[in-house]
Design a protein around this motif. Structure first.
Motif, PDB file in Angstrom:
ATOM      1  N   LEU A   1      -1.126   8.208  -1.683  1.00  0.00           N
ATOM      2  CA  LEU A   1      -1.081   9.124  -2.574  1.00  0.00           C
ATOM      3  C   LEU A   1      -0.900  10.475  -2.083  1.00  0.00           C
ATOM      4  O   LEU A   1      -0.273  11.314  -2.541  1.00  0.00           O
ATOM      5  CB  LEU A   1      -2.189   8.789  -3.386  1.00  0.00           C
ATOM      6  CG  LEU A   1      -2.216   7.237  -4.050  1.00  0.00           C
ATOM      7  CD1 LEU A   1      -3.461   7.239  -5.077  1.00  0.00           C
ATOM      8  CD2 LEU A   1      -0.776   7.155  -4.704  1.00  0.00           C
TER       9      LEU A   1
ATOM     10  N   TRP B   1      -3.153   3.895  -2.535  1.00  0.00           N
ATOM     11  CA  TRP B   1      -3.215   3.065  -3.571  1.00  0.00           C
ATOM     12  C   TRP B   1      -2.764   1.701  -3.221  1.00  0.00           C
ATOM     13  O   TRP B   1      -1.646   1.268  -2.367  1.00  0.00           O
ATOM     14  CB  TRP B   1      -2.267   3.384  -4.816  1.00  0.00           C
ATOM     15  CG  TRP B   1      -1.925   2.413  -5.664  1.00  0.00           C
ATOM     16  CD1 TRP B   1      -0.883   2.097  -6.502  1.00  0.00           C
ATOM     17  CD2 TRP B   1      -3.109   1.850  -6.867  1.00  0.00           C
ATOM     18  NE1 TRP B   1      -1.099   1.162  -7.311  1.00  0.00           N
ATOM     19  CE2 TRP B   1      -2.474   1.085  -7.750  1.00  0.00           C
ATOM     20  CE3 TRP B   1      -4.471   2.105  -6.697  1.00  0.00           C
ATOM     21  CZ2 TRP B   1      -3.131   0.256  -8.771  1.00  0.00           C
ATOM     22  CZ3 TRP B   1      -5.310   1.378  -7.835  1.00  0.00           C
ATOM     23  CH2 TRP B   1      -4.561   0.564  -8.866  1.00  0.00           C
TER      24      TRP B   1
ATOM     25  N   ILE C   1      -8.355   2.017  -5.111  1.00  0.00           N
ATOM     26  CA  ILE C   1      -8.012   2.897  -4.313  1.00  0.00           C
ATOM     27  C   ILE C   1      -8.818   3.059  -3.122  1.00  0.00           C
ATOM     28  O   ILE C   1      -9.981   2.638  -3.094  1.00  0.00           O
ATOM     29  CB  ILE C   1      -8.480   4.228  -5.056  1.00  0.00           C
ATOM     30  CG1 ILE C   1      -7.528   4.680  -6.529  1.00  0.00           C
ATOM     31  CG2 ILE C   1      -8.179   5.606  -4.347  1.00  0.00           C
ATOM     32  CD1 ILE C   1      -6.324   4.764  -6.130  1.00  0.00           C
TER      33      ILE C   1
ATOM     34  N   GLY D   1      -5.462  -3.791  -8.245  1.00  0.00           N
ATOM     35  CA  GLY D   1      -5.297  -2.734  -7.544  1.00  0.00           C
ATOM     36  C   GLY D   1      -6.711  -1.920  -7.144  1.00  0.00           C
ATOM     37  O   GLY D   1      -7.633  -2.045  -7.748  1.00  0.00           O
TER      38      GLY D   1
ATOM     39  N   ARG E   1     -12.362  -0.920  -8.996  1.00  0.00           N
ATOM     40  CA  ARG E   1     -11.055  -1.641  -8.766  1.00  0.00           C
ATOM     41  C   ARG E   1     -10.879  -1.952 -10.039  1.00  0.00           C
ATOM     42  O   ARG E   1     -11.327  -2.471 -10.916  1.00  0.00           O
ATOM     43  CB  ARG E   1     -11.049  -2.272  -7.696  1.00  0.00           C
ATOM     44  CG  ARG E   1     -11.568  -3.530  -7.941  1.00  0.00           C
ATOM     45  CD  ARG E   1     -10.689  -4.846  -7.976  1.00  0.00           C
ATOM     46  NE  ARG E   1     -11.696  -6.216  -7.952  1.00  0.00           N
ATOM     47  CZ  ARG E   1     -12.335  -6.631  -9.006  1.00  0.00           C
ATOM     48  NH1 ARG E   1     -12.221  -6.270 -10.062  1.00  0.00           N
ATOM     49  NH2 ARG E   1     -12.654  -7.725  -8.686  1.00  0.00           N
TER      50      ARG E   1
ATOM     51  N   TYR F   1       1.003  -1.264  -0.091  1.00  0.00           N
ATOM     52  CA  TYR F   1       0.028   0.152   0.046  1.00  0.00           C
ATOM     53  C   TYR F   1       0.642   1.267   0.105  1.00  0.00           C
ATOM     54  O   TYR F   1       1.858   1.518   0.732  1.00  0.00           O
ATOM     55  CB  TYR F   1      -0.956  -0.012   0.944  1.00  0.00           C
ATOM     56  CG  TYR F   1      -0.417  -0.208   2.618  1.00  0.00           C
ATOM     57  CD1 TYR F   1      -0.092   0.869   3.419  1.00  0.00           C
ATOM     58  CD2 TYR F   1      -0.254  -1.379   2.898  1.00  0.00           C
ATOM     59  CE1 TYR F   1       0.188   0.570   4.660  1.00  0.00           C
ATOM     60  CE2 TYR F   1       0.411  -1.721   4.182  1.00  0.00           C
ATOM     61  CZ  TYR F   1       0.476  -0.428   5.040  1.00  0.00           C
ATOM     62  OH  TYR F   1       0.924  -0.707   6.333  1.00  0.00           O
TER      63      TYR F   1
END
Length: 376
Positions: free
Chosen positions: A85, A91, A117, A115, A370, A82
């Motif tokens: 950002l 992220w 957010i 991945g 995602r 992780y």
């Protein structure tokens, strides 16, 4: 010749069926190993959210990354990294690897990478004064209330340029009795000059709706539940780690070089819920305190953060300090009952304490979409 021809045809059929069976078996293994790899990657992504201990909320700097790994028996491993950002988003990359069979060959190994957010779900509670009340207020004894922005001793990440607030916000028409004018101060002056009148202070919505959060949603996010009506608090560790299972561990607001500091709990800002009137007797804590009843300081206690009281503030004695803010809704209390500060009860508005409490208690939520990629 006919027999030889028949044997050749049979051999071709057997070879063809064997090839088809082998291909089907390999396709099945490939689908199985890919499904496992994807499931493991999904597990890692969900696990990092479920295990989010809120440590990164305040400690991680923008651009920093940390890896961790989860192993599922007979399934595979998830390598999760992780990266922060900005102040509110992370992220997350989860790479799941799975193997089918006993031979870890490339044909039986699959890797899926997912991945996502994550966004910090930070309570946006508007605190307009050191003390906000829906009723009247009596300031007696050696108590002091200050709206000047106070910085907690030796805390990091505090912005000393932030402006102060009024010492007290109360509804129009409610009595605010100040025994010593010098005991109530704000950037606008002392005594009655430090008191602001606002009709919103009498609105119960002020004490129950906080932007994206509500009293009910904060209750659902609670770390500690108190039912005894009386409590003290002190940070606690087990094997050098902050023990968040201890009900009286409300974090560590002290900083070195003060004696007795437990640094392992300095980043722990719990949401604490009391189901009844609460008397705080001794100790220290930090975070967000929700009291479904009345509230009373009773003894030596230090608090850093926000206190929201659905009832009123009872006559308080002893020596206590609060850095942050306190809000009293006066719900289901007699209209002629005032909040009372007595003894040596000091309340200092602190933007730094409030921001740390809200950001440090925030959970993470995943963005609606995602992305994932199949490596091989």
């Amino acid at each position: 010749m006919l027999a030889l021809g028949a044997l050749v045809v049979l051999a071709v059929l057997v070879a063809g069926s064997s090839t088809i069976a082998l291909q089907e078996s390999r396709l099945g293994q490939n689908q199985l190993v890919q499904a496992r790899a994807f499931a493991v990657a999904e597990y890692g992504l969900n696990k990092i959210q479920a295990d989010w201990d809120k440590t990164p909320n305040l400690q991680m700097k923008n651009g920093e990354s940390y890896p961790t790994e989860y192993t599922l028996a007979n399934q595979g491993t998830a390598a999760v990294k992780y990266t922060r950002l900005n102040n509110e988003t992370f992220w997350i990359v989860s790479e799941g690897q799975a193997v089918v069979g006993n031979t870890a060959s490339k044909s039986r190994t699959a890797i899926k990478r997912i991945g996502a957010i994550l966004r910090l779900r930070i309570p946006s509670i508007k605190v307009d004064a050191a003390v906000t009340t829906a009723g009247g207020l009596d300031i007696k004894g050696a108590s002091a209330i200050s709206g000047n922005n106070a910085l907690p001793t030796d805390w990091d990440g505090c912005d000393e340029t932030q402006p102060g607030k009024p010492a007290i916000v109360a509804p129009p028409g409610e009595t605010v009795f100040i025994q010593k004018a010098s005991a109530v101060t704000s950037p606008n002056g002392s005594g009655t000059d430090a008191v602001t009148r606002d009709a919103a202070a009498a609105d119960t919505m002020t004490y129950g709706n906080f932007g994206d959060e509500t009293w009910a949603s904060l209750y659902e996010l609670r770390n500690v539940t108190i039912t005894t009506g009386s409590s003290g608090a002190a940070p606690d560790t087990t094997n050098g780690a902050c023990d968040r299972t201890v009900n009286t561990n409300w974090g560590e607001p002290w900083r070195a070089p003060k004696a007795g500091v437990l640094t392992a709990c300095q980043n722990y800002f719990p949401i604490i819920y009391s189901s009844t009137t609460l008397h705080l007797n001794h100790g220290r804590g930090q975070g967000i305190l929700l009291i479904d009843g009345d509230f009373k300081f009773n003894g030596n206690f230090e608090w850093y953060g926000l206190i929201i009281v659905r009832g009123k503030i009872l006559k308080s004695n002893g020596t206590a300090k609060l850095y942050g803010g306190i809000m009293a809704a006066h719900i289901d209390t007699p209209s002629d009952t005032d909040d009372v500060f007595n003894g040596t009860i000091d309340v200092y508005y602190s933007q730094c304490s409030l921001e740390h409490a809200m950001r440090g208690s925030a959970t993470v939520v995943q963005a609606k979409e995602r992305a994932w990629a199949e490596l091989y």
